[in-house]
Design a protein around this motif. Structure first.
Motif, PDB file in Angstrom:
ATOM      1  N   TYR A   1      -5.884  68.705 118.163  1.00  0.00           N
ATOM      2  CA  TYR A   1      -7.167  68.248 118.242  1.00  0.00           C
ATOM      3  C   TYR A   1      -8.273  69.852 118.526  1.00  0.00           C
ATOM      4  CZ  TYR A   1     -11.702  66.050 118.265  1.00  0.00           C
ATOM      5  OH  TYR A   1     -13.008  65.628 118.214  1.00  0.00           O
ATOM      6  N   GLY A   2      -7.582  70.466 119.332  1.00  0.00           N
ATOM      7  CA  GLY A   2      -8.265  71.889 119.618  1.00  0.00           C
ATOM      8  C   GLY A   2      -8.202  72.821 118.555  1.00  0.00           C
ATOM      9  N   ALA A   3      -6.921  72.729 117.824  1.00  0.00           N
ATOM     10  CA  ALA A   3      -6.994  73.472 116.576  1.00  0.00           C
ATOM     11  C   ALA A   3      -7.826  73.026 115.173  1.00  0.00           C
ATOM     12  CB  ALA A   3      -5.474  73.360 115.991  1.00  0.00           C
ATOM     13  N   LYS A   4      -8.088  71.737 115.449  1.00  0.00           N
ATOM     14  CA  LYS A   4      -8.919  71.114 114.411  1.00  0.00           C
ATOM     15  C   LYS A   4     -10.538  71.356 114.822  1.00  0.00           C
ATOM     16  CE  LYS A   4     -10.352  66.849 112.131  1.00  0.00           C
ATOM     17  NZ  LYS A   4      -9.938  65.395 112.104  1.00  0.00           N
ATOM     18  N   LEU A   5     -10.696  71.443 116.132  1.00  0.00           N
ATOM     19  CA  LEU A   5     -12.192  71.936 116.628  1.00  0.00           C
ATOM     20  C   LEU A   5     -12.549  73.207 116.527  1.00  0.00           C
ATOM     21  CD1 LEU A   5     -12.410  70.007 120.084  1.00  0.00           C
ATOM     22  CD2 LEU A   5     -13.493  69.337 117.795  1.00  0.00           C
TER      23      LEU A   5
END
Length: 394
Positions: free
Chosen positions: A57-61
């Protein structure tokens, strides 16, 4: 070193203090509740599930926000962890351990995505060499000082007092996050999770050979990581002695760094031989664990610590070489997959460890042999990947 890199270095310092504390003393806090291997394994299993999800999710954000924003979320989750440790006590025990593990995993996952992907996008110039050198030196200093400092704090004001002290470093982490470089994936032409299938990310022979290497590496890292702590906790209940043992293991790592750097200048010993030596040292350490007396367990930890250093140094550098030619977005995809494969293999190992009740039982011996075999396979997988990079085996 630029001001931006100095601020990023300050962020690494404050976060390293927090993560070092979490890695040693939260596990010790859990161990002291019942001295059960199952409790520590369950905590780590839930933590890595949360870690993997948070990393993705961090990579997506990062397509919308800078690394500073993701790091602030990481720091806030660290704060939630210490609030729960200080003031929340619920039953059953598995629920309590899960409640603690979730924010710890989210803290690590968000920070790892911001740090790893952010740094891969920032550049690889000469000043970055200075940044990594400074990071390594500071990391070694923290590994020496942090365990001893917090062991004394815990002896003085207890675990609860040490949890409160951690809020000072969390506050520093939040403050510095506003000044780190504004790195993100906003400039990328494609989203991280577009063309994200494993076949499209691991496209070359060298990258494909990394998949079994990452799986075996995850097994080895997790077995060594959890039992180096449990062996240490089993040797003594004195927190100062535990801290001193952790410092001794760090000292052996520093000595390994010196020896490796000295011989690597002349190239008298190839990296493949260093990797094989490291895996043999780790394997010997695993075998010694079959004789769980205090002195043997300490020697086992020393050998696996040395093995882990050579494994990480050479294994990671080969991965960097194999991915250095990729575009930033491709590197980001590779880093996400790398993290996921490592986490899945670590979760699998922790699921096996849940069945271990003591160091003399059949389950421990079977899991140890499995980890031992994985460690010995890593040099083979790594050499195949390295040969593919050089065009020897395409």
């Amino acid at each position: 070193m630029t001001i931006a890199l100095k601020r990023l270095l300050m962020m690494n310092v404050s976060s390293s203090i927090i993560f070092n504390y979490m890695g040693i003393f939260i596990n010790l806090f859990i161990w002291e509740k019942g001295q059960q291997i199952f409790d520590v394994a369950w905590f780590n299993l839930v933590m890595f599930i949360a870690w993997g999800l948070a990393f993705m999710y961090g990579a997506k954000l990062l397509a919308r926000f800078s690394i500073g924003s993701i790091m602030r979320i990481s720091a806030i989750c660290a704060g939630i962890t210490f609030v729960l440790l200080s003031w929340v006590h619920v039953e059953p025990k598995l629920l309590y351990l899960s409640l603690i593990a979730l924010p710890v995993g989210i803290t690590n996952g968000f920070y790892a995505s911001a740090s790893n992907i952010g740094i891969s996008l920032f550049g690889k110039g000469k000043e970055f060499t200075a940044f990594f050198s400074a990071t390594n030196v500071i990391g070694q200093i923290i590994a020496f000082v942090n365990p001893l400092l917090f062991a004394l704090i815990i002896k003085w004001i207890g675990f609860s007092g040490s949890f409160v002290v951690m809020f000072l470093f969390i506050g520093t982490m939040i403050l510095v996050s506003f000044f780190v470089p504004h790195i993100s994936l906003k400039e990328a032409d494609e989203a991280v999770f577009k063309n994200f299938s494993i076949r499209k990310v691991f496209v070359t022979p060298s990258l494909k050979w990394m998949i079994p290497s990452l799986i075996a590496g995850g097994f080895f890292i997790q077995f060594q990581g959890i039992f180096s702590l449990i062996f240490t906790f089993s040797v003594t209940k004195d927190k100062l002695a535990i801290a001193l043992l952790q410092i001794m293991y760090t000292a052996f790592t520093v000595a390994s760094v010196y020896i490796y750097q000295r011989f690597s200048r002349t190239r008298s010993i190839s990296d493949s031989r260093w990797l094989t030596f490291g895996m043999l040292a780790a394997a010997t350490g695993f075998l010694l664990a079959l004789f769980p007396t205090p002195s043997i367990l300490i020697l086992s930890n020393i050998l696996t610590t040395i093995g882990l250093f050579f494994f990480f140094t050479i294994w990671s550098s080969r991965q960097f070489i194999a991915t250095n030619h990729l575009e930033p977005i491709q590197q980001a995809r590779f880093l996400v997959w790398r993290e996921l494969i490592l986490i899945i293999s670590r979760i699998f190992m922790l699921a096996l460890i849940l069945g271990i009740t003591d160091f003399n039982g059949f389950v421990f011996k079977a899991v140890m042999v499995f980890s031992f075999s994985s460690a010995l396979l890593i040099p083979y997988f790594s050499s195949k990947s390295d040969a593919s990079v050089k065009g020897i085996d395409c």
